[in-house]
Design a protein around this motif. Structure first.
Motif, PDB file in Angstrom:
ATOM      1  N   UNK B 183       0.826  -1.208   0.000  1.00 32.97           N
ATOM      2  CA  UNK B 183       0.000   0.000   0.000  1.00 32.97           C
ATOM      3  C   UNK B 183       0.860   1.258   0.000  1.00 32.97           C
ATOM      4  N   UNK B 184       0.410   2.291  -0.759  1.00 34.34           N
ATOM      5  CA  UNK B 184       1.125   3.566  -0.796  1.00 34.34           C
ATOM      6  C   UNK B 184       0.592   4.513   0.260  1.00 34.34           C
ATOM      7  N   UNK B 186      -0.969   4.793   3.924  1.00 35.66           N
ATOM      8  CA  UNK B 186      -1.142   4.044   5.177  1.00 35.66           C
ATOM      9  C   UNK B 186      -1.724   4.961   6.240  1.00 35.66           C
ATOM     10  N   UNK B 192       3.358   7.400   0.162  1.00 29.30           N
ATOM     11  CA  UNK B 192       4.465   7.388  -0.794  1.00 29.30           C
ATOM     12  C   UNK B 192       3.998   7.793  -2.186  1.00 29.30           C
ATOM     13  N   UNK B 193       2.868   8.486  -2.236  1.00 26.39           N
ATOM     14  CA  UNK B 193       2.399   9.069  -3.492  1.00 26.39           C
ATOM     15  C   UNK B 193       2.624  10.574  -3.409  1.00 26.39           C
ATOM     16  N   UNK B 194       3.174  11.149  -4.457  1.00 31.98           N
ATOM     17  CA  UNK B 194       3.427  12.588  -4.462  1.00 31.98           C
ATOM     18  C   UNK B 194       2.108  13.356  -4.365  1.00 31.98           C
ATOM     19  N   UNK B 197      -0.327  13.777  -7.142  1.00 34.91           N
ATOM     20  CA  UNK B 197      -1.080  12.601  -7.574  1.00 34.91           C
ATOM     21  C   UNK B 197      -2.091  12.188  -6.518  1.00 34.91           C
TER      22      UNK B 197
END
Lengths: 144, 234
Positions: B183-184, B186, B192-194, B197
């Motif tokens: 998963x990006x 949490x 961990x998504x910019x 986005x």
């Protein structure tokens, strides 16, 4: 609360506990069948080499891809153990050094693998190209 | 307690607020689509393909959330004989089912250009396929079983025990080696998504959630009406 409701709560709790115990046994029994791929460390820990096709996975080591007559050589690593892979065929677009990959094929030894199919694995980081470039510049890209 | 969840009140929400819901949904969806097509960057590794995420991830989240809600509702209905929760569950099922199908289809469209395959039997994809099957079993149990009281019991049991599959899907990427990435986003750690986005993703998710609420209200009205007819017949 009525006694009927209490009875239903008890029945429910008992069935949940039974269900959990059964699934615990089911999962430990199926452990071996639920392995999607082995990491290089898991391969080196195997007691005997499997004869059938397996998948191995990990990072494609930096500067390890070389090509000769459409035959590719590269190293799959988990930053502990390494396996060198030979493969001939088409590479997926996202198969690049420093990213993950899963290779299907046969183990020759604990250190060598002949691949028949490659799946590219990418990680959970998403960012625009400019951000990735600037992170690379300051050396902060993929701290591992 | 039972007073809060009366048929009339839920139908009342539909009558009073449906137009506002419709407008909010449309605005959110338009913002979400414009952001995801024009104002979000392409990914450094995947390029333009990353835009599939803005449909895939919200659909998957909703498919999981709706099933969890269905399980809890079924449990309340089974133990406390609180029948309106069965109607809630029955109304939610097709919505979750549709989102789980969207998740699988967009996932395989995304898998081909990135992984190099449409489908593979890793833990995440297999457990997600199980969720689709559970939705099908739930919906079918209402169709196949003729007696509505038996159907209520069987379908509720499917929903309650199907809850075990939800943590399996969520943590499959941690418990097993999978081709699917972890998963990006949490609960406790930084995503961990910019940010550029993340914005379209969140707009699309809230828009989809509003859509689910709208369909839920419509379905609730229909389902409770159907039950009323059945009761009068018997």
């Amino acid at each position: 609360m009525s006694t009927n409701t209490n009875k239903r709560i008890v029945i429910f709790l008992i069935s949940i506990i039974t269900f959990l115990i059964i699934s615990k046994f089911l999962f430990s029994a199926l452990r071996e069948n639920t392995i999607y791929f082995f990491s290089p460390t898991e391969v080196s820990d195997l007691i005997e080499l499997p004869n059938k096709k397996i998948r191995i996975g990990g990072m494609v080591k930096k500067d390890s891809i070389s090509e000769e007559n459409k035959k590719y050589n590269f190293i799959i690593t988990d930053f502990n153990k390494e396996i060198s892979v030979t493969y001939s065929g088409i590479l997926p677009n996202l198969f690049v050094e420093g990213q993950g990959a899963v290779v299907e094929g046969n183990l020759i030894s604990r250190k060598t693998f002949v691949g028949t199919k490659i799946l590219a694995k990418h990680d959970e980081n998403y960012m625009p190209k400019e951000v990735a470039d600037s992170l690379k510049k300051i050396g902060n890209f993929k701290r591992k | 307690m039972r007073r809060i969840f009366e048929n009339k009140k839920i139908v009342g929400i539909y009558n009073d607020y449906f137009d506002y819901l419709k407008i909010t949904f449309l605005v959110l969806l338009i913002i979400g689509l414009v952001l995801s097509f024009f104002f979000s960057p392409s990914d450094y590794l995947q390029g333009e393909v990353v835009r599939i995420m803005y449909v895939h991830v919200p659909s998957s989240w909703l498919a999981l959330m709706i099933f969890s809600a269905m399980s809890v509702f079924s449990l309340i209905s089974l133990i406390f004989r609180f029948r309106i929760f069965t109607i809630f569950t029955k109304s939610l099922a097709p919505i979750g089912f549709t989102f789980s199908l969207i998740s699988i289809f967009t996932g395989s469209l995304w898998g081909q250009p990135t992984w190099g395959t449409f489908w593979t039997w890793d833990a995440r994809l297999t457990s997600m396929m199980l969720l689709v099957l559970l939705y099908i079993f739930y919906i079918l149990s209402w169709v196949v079983v003729k007696n509505i009281f038996t159907a209520e019991k069987i379908s509720s049991l499917i929903a309650v025990f199907g809850l075990a599959n939800i943590p399996l899907i969520k943590f499959s990427v941690i418990w097993w080696n999978t081709l699917h990435q972890p998963a990006s986003i949490k609960f406790l750690e930084e995503s961990t998504i910019h940010e550029s986005m993340l914005a379209p993703l969140m707009f699309m998710f809230i828009a989809f959630a509003f859509f689910s609420l709208m369909v839920f209200l419509i379905r609730f009205k229909v389902e409770s009406f159907k039950l009323k007819i059945l009761r009068e017949k018997s």
